[in-house]
Design a protein around this motif. Structure first.
Motif, PDB file in Angstrom:
ATOM      1  N   GLN A   1      24.103  29.136  61.726  1.00  0.00           N
ATOM      2  CA  GLN A   1      24.892  28.792  63.060  1.00  0.00           C
ATOM      3  C   GLN A   1      24.905  27.316  63.230  1.00  0.00           C
ATOM      4  O   GLN A   1      25.870  26.687  63.751  1.00  0.00           O
ATOM      5  N   GLN A   2      23.810  26.718  62.683  1.00  0.00           N
ATOM      6  CA  GLN A   2      23.737  25.448  63.188  1.00  0.00           C
ATOM      7  C   GLN A   2      24.415  24.599  62.328  1.00  0.00           C
ATOM      8  O   GLN A   2      25.245  23.520  62.910  1.00  0.00           O
ATOM      9  N   VAL A   3      24.761  24.916  61.313  1.00  0.00           N
ATOM     10  CA  VAL A   3      25.808  24.253  60.355  1.00  0.00           C
ATOM     11  C   VAL A   3      27.229  24.448  60.907  1.00  0.00           C
ATOM     12  O   VAL A   3      27.910  23.594  60.851  1.00  0.00           O
ATOM     13  N   ASN A   4      27.608  25.633  61.317  1.00  0.00           N
ATOM     14  CA  ASN A   4      28.864  25.818  61.899  1.00  0.00           C
ATOM     15  C   ASN A   4      29.269  25.085  63.052  1.00  0.00           C
ATOM     16  O   ASN A   4      30.248  24.854  63.167  1.00  0.00           O
TER      17      ASN A   4
ATOM     18  N   ASN B   1      18.955  16.509  59.367  1.00  0.00           N
ATOM     19  CA  ASN B   1      19.462  16.124  60.621  1.00  0.00           C
ATOM     20  C   ASN B   1      19.823  17.452  61.538  1.00  0.00           C
ATOM     21  O   ASN B   1      19.570  17.332  62.942  1.00  0.00           O
ATOM     22  N   VAL B   2      20.492  18.167  61.020  1.00  0.00           N
ATOM     23  CA  VAL B   2      21.067  19.313  62.053  1.00  0.00           C
ATOM     24  C   VAL B   2      19.875  20.223  62.465  1.00  0.00           C
ATOM     25  O   VAL B   2      19.960  20.610  63.556  1.00  0.00           O
ATOM     26  N   LEU B   3      18.912  20.437  61.626  1.00  0.00           N
ATOM     27  CA  LEU B   3      17.767  21.535  62.067  1.00  0.00           C
ATOM     28  C   LEU B   3      16.840  20.857  63.052  1.00  0.00           C
ATOM     29  O   LEU B   3      16.101  21.673  63.707  1.00  0.00           O
ATOM     30  N   LYS B   4      16.750  19.541  63.077  1.00  0.00           N
ATOM     31  CA  LYS B   4      16.001  18.900  63.799  1.00  0.00           C
ATOM     32  C   LYS B   4      14.625  19.203  64.168  1.00  0.00           C
ATOM     33  O   LYS B   4      13.833  19.212  65.249  1.00  0.00           O
ATOM     34  N   SER B   5      13.985  19.500  63.028  1.00  0.00           N
ATOM     35  CA  SER B   5      12.482  19.816  63.178  1.00  0.00           C
ATOM     36  C   SER B   5      11.459  19.112  62.311  1.00  0.00           C
ATOM     37  O   SER B   5      12.286  18.490  61.084  1.00  0.00           O
ATOM     38  N   GLU B   6      10.573  18.738  62.590  1.00  0.00           N
ATOM     39  CA  GLU B   6       9.469  17.784  61.837  1.00  0.00           C
ATOM     40  C   GLU B   6       9.582  18.483  60.309  1.00  0.00           C
ATOM     41  O   GLU B   6       9.662  18.115  59.253  1.00  0.00           O
TER      42      GLU B   6
ATOM     43  N   ARG C   1      10.335  17.285  56.490  1.00  0.00           N
ATOM     44  CA  ARG C   1       9.338  17.306  55.549  1.00  0.00           C
ATOM     45  C   ARG C   1       9.767  18.183  54.278  1.00  0.00           C
ATOM     46  O   ARG C   1       9.730  17.797  53.062  1.00  0.00           O
ATOM     47  N   VAL C   2      10.440  19.217  54.405  1.00  0.00           N
ATOM     48  CA  VAL C   2      10.848  20.064  53.415  1.00  0.00           C
ATOM     49  C   VAL C   2      12.083  19.545  52.797  1.00  0.00           C
ATOM     50  O   VAL C   2      12.157  19.533  51.589  1.00  0.00           O
ATOM     51  N   SER C   3      12.980  18.960  53.319  1.00  0.00           N
ATOM     52  CA  SER C   3      14.173  18.294  52.949  1.00  0.00           C
ATOM     53  C   SER C   3      13.727  17.129  51.847  1.00  0.00           C
ATOM     54  O   SER C   3      14.295  17.137  50.925  1.00  0.00           O
ATOM     55  N   ILE C   4      12.652  16.407  52.494  1.00  0.00           N
ATOM     56  CA  ILE C   4      12.253  15.271  51.572  1.00  0.00           C
ATOM     57  C   ILE C   4      11.707  15.961  50.395  1.00  0.00           C
ATOM     58  O   ILE C   4      12.108  15.545  49.209  1.00  0.00           O
TER      59      ILE C   4
ATOM     60  N   TYR D   1      12.778  26.345  54.846  1.00  0.00           N
ATOM     61  CA  TYR D   1      12.660  25.671  56.223  1.00  0.00           C
ATOM     62  C   TYR D   1      11.636  26.720  57.249  1.00  0.00           C
ATOM     63  O   TYR D   1      11.256  26.351  58.213  1.00  0.00           O
ATOM     64  N   GLY D   2      11.662  27.815  56.850  1.00  0.00           N
ATOM     65  CA  GLY D   2      10.826  28.669  57.432  1.00  0.00           C
ATOM     66  C   GLY D   2      11.739  29.403  58.784  1.00  0.00           C
ATOM     67  O   GLY D   2      11.262  29.452  60.142  1.00  0.00           O
ATOM     68  N   THR D   3      13.035  29.592  58.473  1.00  0.00           N
ATOM     69  CA  THR D   3      13.848  29.906  59.758  1.00  0.00           C
ATOM     70  C   THR D   3      14.844  31.050  59.050  1.00  0.00           C
ATOM     71  O   THR D   3      14.720  31.469  57.897  1.00  0.00           O
ATOM     72  N   GLU D   4      15.474  31.745  59.833  1.00  0.00           N
ATOM     73  CA  GLU D   4      16.332  32.846  59.415  1.00  0.00           C
ATOM     74  C   GLU D   4      17.688  32.091  58.879  1.00  0.00           C
ATOM     75  O   GLU D   4      18.081  31.057  59.603  1.00  0.00           O
ATOM     76  N   THR D   5      18.427  32.860  57.740  1.00  0.00           N
ATOM     77  CA  THR D   5      19.729  32.513  57.261  1.00  0.00           C
ATOM     78  C   THR D   5      20.848  32.282  58.166  1.00  0.00           C
ATOM     79  O   THR D   5      21.661  31.223  58.545  1.00  0.00           O
TER      80      THR D   5
END
Length: 176
Positions: free
Chosen positions: A42-45, A97-102, A106-109, A33-37
């Protein structure tokens, strides 16, 4: 990472089979996803109500040790004091849905497409194995039938080689 640049093999190599499910680790998903773990967790929590146990769970210490021992490429930062989260296919969908970025969508798909391909390959393999078993069963039956035929042939050959006394035809007794 842009989803078009992620080959199937890279995603497949990040899928593990844990507790009877195909799952992906939080650190691998964060990388894709190009983010930090840390940010992903944090978003999941913040949205735990969206992640029931069959969508996401935390590994036990034992599971984490086994996983680390299987991965030869243990790199820096993998010895975190926090146990990793793992996400099932549905959990990965929820992550987008939680990360809310395009990019996350795309990566999830892309990841879900790979999960679907894996399911199709598994289904095809199952069909092939079933066909092989059916052929084996037929061959076993043919082997049994051939065994019976050869046993009868052996009996016939044995009978042929046994000297048989022929009855004489006529009016003279046999003892003459």
């Amino acid at each position: 990472m842009e989803n078009q640049l992620i080959p199937d093999e890279i995603i497949m190599n990040k899928i593990y089979y844990i507790r009877g499910q195909k799952v992906m680790l939080d650190k691998d998903l964060a990388e894709l996803y190009g983010t930090e773990t840390k940010k992903l967790k944090q978003q999941v929590n913040r949205n735990l109500n969206r992640f029931p146990k069959h969508y996401m769970f935390e590994l036990t210490k034992e599971e984490n040790e086994i996983l680390r021992s299987q991965n030869l490429n243990s790199g820096k930062g993998e010895h975190s004091k926090y146990l990793p989260f793992v996400f099932s296919e549905h959990g990965i969908l929820m992550l987008s849905n939680v990360l809310k970025s395009e990019s996350a969508v795309r990566v999830s798909i892309r990841i879900i497409d790979v999960f679907v391909k894996l399911r199709e390959v598994y289904a095809e393999q199952t069909e092939v194995w079933l066909a092989i078993e059916k052929i084996k069963s037929k061959l076993d039956n043919q082997d049994k039938n051939m065994e019976i035929v050869f046993r009868y042939l052996d009996e016939l050959i044995d009978k042929k080689h046994q000297p048989q006394q022929r009855k004489r035809i006529g009016y003279k007794p046999d003892d003459v």
